[in-house]
Design a protein around this motif. Structure first.
Motif, PDB file in Angstrom:
ATOM      1  N   THR A  64       0.827  -1.203   0.000  1.00 14.19           N
ATOM      2  CA  THR A  64       0.000   0.000   0.000  1.00 14.19           C
ATOM      3  C   THR A  64       0.865   1.257   0.000  1.00 14.19           C
ATOM      4  OG1 THR A  64      -1.751  -1.159   1.209  1.00 14.19           O
ATOM      5  CG2 THR A  64      -1.820   1.256   1.231  1.00 14.19           C
ATOM      6  N   GLN A  65       1.964   1.211   0.773  1.00 15.43           N
ATOM      7  CA  GLN A  65       2.859   2.366   0.818  1.00 15.43           C
ATOM      8  C   GLN A  65       3.480   2.625  -0.550  1.00 15.43           C
ATOM      9  OE1 GLN A  65       3.384   4.495   3.495  1.00 15.43           O
ATOM     10  NE2 GLN A  65       4.344   5.689   1.862  1.00 15.43           N
ATOM     11  N   ARG A  66       3.863   1.539  -1.241  1.00 14.84           N
ATOM     12  CA  ARG A  66       4.414   1.715  -2.588  1.00 14.84           C
ATOM     13  C   ARG A  66       3.372   2.318  -3.530  1.00 14.84           C
ATOM     14  NH1 ARG A  66       6.903  -3.317  -1.430  1.00 14.84           N
ATOM     15  NH2 ARG A  66       5.167  -4.423  -2.419  1.00 14.84           N
ATOM     16  N   THR A  67       2.134   1.843  -3.391  1.00 16.43           N
ATOM     17  CA  THR A  67       1.059   2.386  -4.233  1.00 16.43           C
ATOM     18  C   THR A  67       0.837   3.860  -3.943  1.00 16.43           C
ATOM     19  OG1 THR A  67      -0.023   0.221  -4.289  1.00 16.43           O
ATOM     20  CG2 THR A  67      -1.355   2.127  -4.919  1.00 16.43           C
ATOM     21  N   LEU A  68       0.827   4.214  -2.642  1.00 22.16           N
ATOM     22  CA  LEU A  68       0.640   5.616  -2.272  1.00 22.16           C
ATOM     23  C   LEU A  68       1.799   6.475  -2.763  1.00 22.16           C
ATOM     24  CD1 LEU A  68      -0.791   5.212   1.345  1.00 22.16           C
ATOM     25  CD2 LEU A  68      -2.031   5.856  -0.721  1.00 22.16           C
ATOM     26  N   ASP A  69       3.018   5.932  -2.712  1.00 23.22           N
ATOM     27  CA  ASP A  69       4.169   6.672  -3.234  1.00 23.22           C
ATOM     28  C   ASP A  69       4.000   6.923  -4.738  1.00 23.22           C
ATOM     29  OD1 ASP A  69       5.300   6.704  -0.736  1.00 23.22           O
ATOM     30  OD2 ASP A  69       6.633   4.999  -1.094  1.00 23.22           O
ATOM     31  N   ALA A 107      -6.474   2.279  -2.550  1.00 20.63           N
ATOM     32  CA  ALA A 107      -5.309   2.957  -3.135  1.00 20.63           C
ATOM     33  C   ALA A 107      -5.129   2.558  -4.595  1.00 20.63           C
ATOM     34  CB  ALA A 107      -4.048   2.620  -2.335  1.00 20.63           C
ATOM     35  N   GLN A 108      -5.360   1.271  -4.907  1.00 19.70           N
ATOM     36  CA  GLN A 108      -5.243   0.828  -6.289  1.00 19.70           C
ATOM     37  C   GLN A 108      -6.321   1.460  -7.164  1.00 19.70           C
ATOM     38  OE1 GLN A 108      -5.308  -3.447  -6.069  1.00 19.70           O
ATOM     39  NE2 GLN A 108      -3.174  -3.592  -5.436  1.00 19.70           N
ATOM     40  N   GLN A 109      -7.531   1.601  -6.611  1.00 17.68           N
ATOM     41  CA  GLN A 109      -8.592   2.267  -7.364  1.00 17.68           C
ATOM     42  C   GLN A 109      -8.230   3.725  -7.639  1.00 17.68           C
ATOM     43  OE1 GLN A 109     -12.187   1.782  -5.122  1.00 17.68           O
ATOM     44  NE2 GLN A 109     -12.296  -0.422  -5.458  1.00 17.68           N
TER      45      GLN A 109
END
Length: 321
Positions: free
Chosen positions: A87-92, A180-182
């Motif tokens: 999730t952190q990678r996605t948010l980054d 986060a992916q959405q």
């Protein structure tokens, strides 16, 4: 057998006569008592052993349960950590994409871009062609109604069991990661749409338009006629730039447009660049926003060097609406 019993020096002597039957009965009674005592001791010993075995088994099961619980918690913690890292990678990535959007769209309003598919032809014309004519663009401001995220991490009540709270946290992390992916997919789509809207300038230095959209006296006949684009005077050889990402669908000679290039964008939008001196691309080429695709000329039905620029949707000029 005779037994004499005296309780004192002057007491009377008592006589007990034991027969063989008495001796056999007494021996049998003693043996029975001894056998009963042995059975009682054996029973108590067996029950004690069973009790100790049950206690040992219970203790072993408890140890196994604790070990399994610890392993389960360790597994869930590792899963939670992996999901949170993902999730952190996605948010980054979202933050990097947001930064890129803000940096690139100093000339594009993302809120308007996201709703481009809902615009009428006239509204779209005002944004696309109007932005080019004025040489302006969108601001970098942000806004919109508050929409709190429903995927918040809820650790539960403090009195809740640790395992239940951990399970809840894992489920919330899954929901957060999905959200986060959405968001990433939505932002990526917005980025694609933003780059496909022709809001950039077709010339590096935008001059005052010599002829705008709408009715005008025809430069050759002098009669009132409809003009389906905007004319921008420029020197011969001035680079003509694509106003958005897209695919070249026409790069050819036309009797009226001269050397003309059409670029297909998303949402059924096409931009047209006419009267060029030279075309620098061919049909099927993918062009990026601000890429040089031709050079200003005066070919076709033209009175002098200029760029004739049009924006069309679904084959129809936006100016007609």
């Amino acid at each position: 057998m005779q037994i004499l019993i005296m309780t004192g020096p002057h007491s009377r002597v008592r006589e007990i006569n034991l027969t063989a039957r008495h001796l056999v009965f007494g021996s049998a009674t003693v043996l029975a008592l001894l056998f009963g005592a042995n059975l009682m001791v054996s029973s108590v010993t067996s029950e004690t052993k069973d009790l100790l075995h049950a206690m040992e088994k219970k203790e072993l099961l408890e140890k196994r349960f604790i070990a399994n619980s610890e392993d389960d918690y360790e597994t869930k913690l590792m899963e939670l950590q992996a999901r949170l890292e993902d999730t952190q990678r996605t948010l980054d990535q979202l933050d990097a994409l947001r930064t890129q959007l803000l940096r690139t769209n100093g000339q594009g309003n993302i809120n308007n871009v996201a709703n481009v598919t809902n615009l009428s032809n006239a509204d779209f014309n005002n944004q696309a062609v109007g932005a080019v004519s004025l040489g302006g663009g969108f601001g970098a401001a942000q806004g919109g109604p508050l929409r709190p995220s429903t995927a918040t991490i809820n650790l539960g009540n403090q009195g809740e069991q640790y395992g239940a709270r951990l399970d809840r946290t894992v489920q919330d992390s899954i929901a957060l990661n999905s959200r986060a992916q959405q968001m990433q997919s939505s932002l990526t789509h917005t980025w694609d749409v933003a780059n496909s809207i022709p809001t950039a300038s077709p010339l590096e230095l935008m001059p005052q338009a010599s002829s705008g959209l709408g009715y005008r006296p025809d430069p050759f006949t002098g009669k009132v006629a409809w003009h389906e684009g905007t004319d921008f005077p420029a020197a011969y050889g001035t680079p003509i730039l694509a106003t958005a990402d897209g695919m070249v669908i026409r790069a050819a000679w036309d009797e009226e447009y001269g050397y003309v290039t059409d670029v297909q964008h998303k949402n059924g939008v096409v931009t047209r660049y006419a009267h060029a001196q030279e075309i620098l691309v061919k049909p099927g080429d993918f062009v990026k926003q601000a890429q040089a695709i031709a050079k200003v000329g005066s070919t076709g039905r033209s009175t002098g060097p200029h760029l004739h620029y049009e924006v069309l949707r679904d084959g129809q000029s936006l100016a007609r609406n």
